[in-house]
Design a protein around this motif. Structure first.
Motif, PDB file in Angstrom:
ATOM      1  N   SER A 211       0.306  -3.983  -3.346  1.00 17.37           N
ATOM      2  CA  SER A 211      -0.401  -4.459  -4.535  1.00 17.37           C
ATOM      3  C   SER A 211      -0.590  -3.311  -5.508  1.00 17.37           C
ATOM      4  N   MET A 212      -0.686  -3.646  -6.790  1.00 18.42           N
ATOM      5  CA  MET A 212      -1.020  -2.635  -7.789  1.00 18.42           C
ATOM      6  C   MET A 212      -2.396  -2.063  -7.509  1.00 18.42           C
ATOM      7  N   HIS A 213      -3.275  -2.866  -6.933  1.00 15.32           N
ATOM      8  CA  HIS A 213      -4.629  -2.404  -6.623  1.00 15.32           C
ATOM      9  C   HIS A 213      -4.572  -1.232  -5.644  1.00 15.32           C
ATOM     10  N   ASN A 214      -3.763  -1.374  -4.614  1.00 17.89           N
ATOM     11  CA  ASN A 214      -3.606  -0.315  -3.620  1.00 17.89           C
ATOM     12  C   ASN A 214      -3.037   0.948  -4.266  1.00 17.89           C
ATOM     13  N   TYR A 215      -1.980   0.777  -5.083  1.00 22.35           N
ATOM     14  CA  TYR A 215      -1.326   1.941  -5.676  1.00 22.35           C
ATOM     15  C   TYR A 215      -2.196   2.601  -6.737  1.00 22.35           C
ATOM     16  N   LEU A 216      -2.909   1.810  -7.535  1.00 21.17           N
ATOM     17  CA  LEU A 216      -3.773   2.387  -8.560  1.00 21.17           C
ATOM     18  C   LEU A 216      -4.980   3.089  -7.932  1.00 21.17           C
ATOM     19  N   LEU A 217      -5.557   2.499  -6.888  1.00 18.22           N
ATOM     20  CA  LEU A 217      -6.680   3.150  -6.214  1.00 18.22           C
ATOM     21  C   LEU A 217      -6.235   4.463  -5.575  1.00 18.22           C
ATOM     22  N   ARG A 218      -5.104   4.439  -4.881  1.00 18.87           N
ATOM     23  CA  ARG A 218      -4.580   5.659  -4.265  1.00 18.87           C
ATOM     24  C   ARG A 218      -4.282   6.724  -5.319  1.00 18.87           C
ATOM     25  N   ALA A 222      -6.196  10.285  -5.430  1.00 13.58           N
ATOM     26  CA  ALA A 222      -5.390  11.494  -5.274  1.00 13.58           C
ATOM     27  C   ALA A 222      -5.531  12.416  -6.482  1.00 13.58           C
ATOM     28  N   GLU A 223      -5.626  11.851  -7.673  1.00  8.27           N
ATOM     29  CA  GLU A 223      -5.801  12.675  -8.870  1.00  8.27           C
ATOM     30  C   GLU A 223      -7.148  13.378  -8.867  1.00  8.27           C
ATOM     31  N   HIS A 224      -8.098  12.866  -8.088  1.00 11.41           N
ATOM     32  CA  HIS A 224      -9.398  13.528  -7.943  1.00 11.41           C
ATOM     33  C   HIS A 224      -9.483  14.358  -6.661  1.00 11.41           C
ATOM     34  N   GLY A 225      -8.320  14.599  -6.046  1.00  7.09           N
ATOM     35  CA  GLY A 225      -8.271  15.510  -4.907  1.00  7.09           C
ATOM     36  C   GLY A 225      -8.539  14.894  -3.557  1.00  7.09           C
ATOM     37  N   LEU A 226      -8.646  13.557  -3.472  1.00  4.30           N
ATOM     38  CA  LEU A 226      -8.896  12.893  -2.197  1.00  4.30           C
ATOM     39  C   LEU A 226      -7.588  12.338  -1.638  1.00  4.30           C
ATOM     40  N   ASP A 227      -7.372  12.558  -0.344  1.00  3.31           N
ATOM     41  CA  ASP A 227      -6.211  11.949   0.304  1.00  3.31           C
ATOM     42  C   ASP A 227      -6.617  10.542   0.731  1.00  3.31           C
ATOM     43  N   PRO A 228      -5.981   9.512   0.167  1.00  2.00           N
ATOM     44  CA  PRO A 228      -6.412   8.147   0.468  1.00  2.00           C
ATOM     45  C   PRO A 228      -6.198   7.717   1.911  1.00  2.00           C
ATOM     46  N   ASP A 229      -5.406   8.486   2.681  1.00  2.00           N
ATOM     47  CA  ASP A 229      -5.173   8.133   4.084  1.00  2.00           C
ATOM     48  C   ASP A 229      -6.077   8.880   5.056  1.00  2.00           C
ATOM     49  N   THR A 230      -6.729   9.949   4.596  1.00  2.00           N
ATOM     50  CA  THR A 230      -7.559  10.738   5.509  1.00  2.00           C
ATOM     51  C   THR A 230      -8.999  10.898   5.033  1.00  2.00           C
ATOM     52  N   TYR A 441       9.647  12.481 -10.472  1.00  2.00           N
ATOM     53  CA  TYR A 441       8.258  12.039 -10.624  1.00  2.00           C
ATOM     54  C   TYR A 441       7.570  11.993  -9.266  1.00  2.00           C
ATOM     55  N   LEU A 442       8.243  11.413  -8.287  1.00  2.00           N
ATOM     56  CA  LEU A 442       7.682  11.297  -6.945  1.00  2.00           C
ATOM     57  C   LEU A 442       7.372  12.665  -6.348  1.00  2.00           C
ATOM     58  N   GLN A 443       8.304  13.591  -6.490  1.00  2.00           N
ATOM     59  CA  GLN A 443       8.130  14.917  -5.894  1.00  2.00           C
ATOM     60  C   GLN A 443       7.078  15.761  -6.609  1.00  2.00           C
ATOM     61  N   SER A 444       6.653  15.314  -7.787  1.00  2.00           N
ATOM     62  CA  SER A 444       5.669  16.093  -8.545  1.00  2.00           C
ATOM     63  C   SER A 444       4.251  15.947  -8.009  1.00  2.00           C
ATOM     64  N   PHE A 445       4.037  14.975  -7.091  1.00  2.00           N
ATOM     65  CA  PHE A 445       2.700  14.760  -6.550  1.00  2.00           C
ATOM     66  C   PHE A 445       2.444  15.632  -5.330  1.00  2.00           C
ATOM     67  N   LYS A 446       1.342  16.313  -5.347  1.00  2.00           N
ATOM     68  CA  LYS A 446       0.974  17.156  -4.203  1.00  2.00           C
ATOM     69  C   LYS A 446       0.573  16.302  -3.004  1.00  2.00           C
ATOM     70  N   ILE A 447      -0.169  15.231  -3.234  1.00  2.00           N
ATOM     71  CA  ILE A 447      -0.622  14.356  -2.143  1.00  2.00           C
ATOM     72  C   ILE A 447       0.339  13.179  -2.047  1.00  2.00           C
ATOM     73  N   ARG A 448       1.075  13.129  -0.984  1.00  2.19           N
ATOM     74  CA  ARG A 448       2.040  12.041  -0.763  1.00  2.19           C
ATOM     75  C   ARG A 448       2.452  12.065   0.689  1.00  2.19           C
ATOM     76  N   ARG A 449       3.055  10.971   1.152  1.00  4.21           N
ATOM     77  CA  ARG A 449       3.562  10.893   2.516  1.00  4.21           C
ATOM     78  C   ARG A 449       5.061  11.161   2.552  1.00  4.21           C
ATOM     79  N   SER A 450       5.737  10.979   1.413  1.00  2.00           N
ATOM     80  CA  SER A 450       7.189  11.122   1.390  1.00  2.00           C
ATOM     81  C   SER A 450       7.620  11.992   0.220  1.00  2.00           C
TER      82      SER A 450
END
Length: 450
Positions: A211-218, A222-230, A441-450
């Motif tokens: 959902s966009m809700h999941n991706y927008l919340l994550r 993440a932009e505020h320094g929180l890892d949404p999975d941990t 774009y994907l690789q530019s994010f510090k917090i990611r799983r992939s």
């Protein structure tokens, strides 16, 4: 029921004056839809005659609209063109359809097309079926129980890739249902914890993993320094159950579709932290979706169904119609919400739960264009959070699922301005997105799983 049914018989049902509609309200709605259709034909003719819009305006100012209409009609059979336009392209392969929906305002065009006569105008007998959750919507659509469905815009992509399902099934998304229209809502006990950096340990709900809700919340976390999975917990909760979970203290907040956010305020259990448009203004949310098989096996039915929904979307796009629409869809068989809650969402004048009345006319809007750059962004986030792995042909998947060509043609017919391009640029929290460079774009994010 005959046009001449006894009006003094309690068992008879009065129809409209012309006898073709179930009520006078449906009759008036059909007239409005026909007027929109006629305007679309007139607009197409005038664009053909006057490619330079400045020349068209000068011509109209010089001779007046009545003289201009007469002059154009003398060289082009406008009346015949309007009549031809109104005719279906061929017989409907199937007239009676089942379309599933979740009771949220994101589904406004799909829902309102039923009570306001947009489906009937296309010769369709559509049963819009209220459904409990997104997994059930997906499963009923995959099984063929639903001919088409209201889906979250990432769902057709996920189904086509086999993400979250046992096998990949080609799916299509020919129209976006709404843009914006979501919010992050927190429990009232967190009124003094507005900084996301203070949210470690919070439990959040989103409607569905895809959902966009999941991706927008994550993205926001993440932009505020929180890892949404941990650093927080995110769980999928059906929208109708979200407010109850907030009230029961099972969750601290949610990024949810409306009217869920406004209902939390109405019930005094939550406040609106921010609207989703503050994360990405103009983002897609929900969509009209159907299998590739339905599109190809029943092309006339598909076109009629899509046309009804896009015409409903055009009607919903006009802010002057929002209160009328709120009254039509707030009823128990659709949203089952107080009209005032739905009105606050659709008009953008609302109580925020913090003691203020906010005016945000673009809190929700309706634009059916399925921009393929939206699809590419969604795919980067699916990959970012490990929902899909390996190489993705972003452009191929986007073009096969987000059917921009069909939407563009029917948008013009409905009197909406349709873009020539399939992609457009945008920014999410101030960061520009280039659909031609998804991996960068994907690789530019510090917090990611992939």
């Amino acid at each position: 029921m005959s046009l001449f049914s006894n009006p003094f018989n309690a068992d008879s049902r009065l129809r409209c004056a012309c006898g073709r509609h179930a009520s006078q309200a449906e009759h008036e709605q059909a007239l409005r839809a026909e007027a929109l259709q006629a305007r679309a034909v007139e607009g197409a003719v005038m664009r053909a005659l006057f490619p330079d819009d400045g020349l068209r305006r000068r011509f109209l100012k010089a001779v007046g609209s009545g003289t201009a209409l007469a002059a154009v009609s003398s060289v082009f059979p406008l009346a015949l063109a309007k009549e031809a336009f109104a005719q279906p392209s061929g017989p409907l392969e199937k007239q009676k359809l089942q379309v599933g929906f979740i009771p949220i305002t994101c589904a406004t065009p799909i829902i309102m097309a039923h009570p306001m006569g947009f489906y009937a105008k296309q010769g369709l007998d559509v049963d819009v079926v209220k459904t409990a959750g997104w997994a059930l919507i997906r499963d009923k659509a995959l099984s063929g129980e639903y001919d088409a469905a209201h889906m979250l815009s990432p769902m057709p992509l996920a189904i086509s890739l086999g993400a979250g399902t046992t096998a990949a099934v080609p799916w299509t998304m020919p129209a976006v249902e709404n843009i914006n229209g979501q919010a992050i809502t927190l429990a009232v006990k967190h009124k003094d914890r507005r900084d996301p950096k203070d949210w470690k340990g919070f439990k959040f709900a989103v409607p569905f993993d895809y959902s966009m809700h999941n991706y927008l919340l994550r993205y926001y976390l993440a932009e505020h320094g929180l890892d949404p999975d941990t650093d927080v917990q995110i769980r999928a909760v059906p929208p109708p159950e979200m407010v109850a979970n907030l009230r029961a203290d099972n969750i601290d907040g949610f990024l949810a579709p409306d009217p869920v956010n406004q209902r939390a305020v109405y019930d005094g259990v939550g406040f609106i932290h921010l609207l989703s448009k503050e994360i990405w203004d103009g983002h897609p949310c929900c969509a009209f979706a159907a299998s590739r098989e339905f599109v190809t096996r029943m092309p006339n039915t598909y076109q009629a169904l899509l046309k009804a929904i896009i015409e409903a979307t055009a009607y919903a796009r006009n802010p002057d119609n929002r209160k009328e629409i709120a009254a039509a869809i707030a009823t128990p068989n659709y949203l089952n919400q107080p009209v005032t809650v739905v009105e606050q969402v659709l008009t953008g004048t609302y109580a925020d739960g913090l003691g203020k009345v906010v005016k945000a006319p673009d809190r929700i809007d309706f634009d059916p264009m399925p921009w393929q750059s939206f699809a590419v962004w969604i795919l980067t986030q699916m990959k970012r959070w490990g929902q899909v792995k390996g190489d993705i042909d972003y452009q191929k998947v986007a073009s096969e699922v987000f059917l921009a060509t069909d939407a563009r043609r029917l948008m013009r017919e409905a009197g909406l301005e349709a873009p020539e391009a399939d992609t457009k640029g945008f920014s999410v929290m101030g960061k520009p997105f280039d659909a031609a460079q998804p991996e960068a774009y994907l690789q530019s994010f510090k917090i990611r799983r992939s």
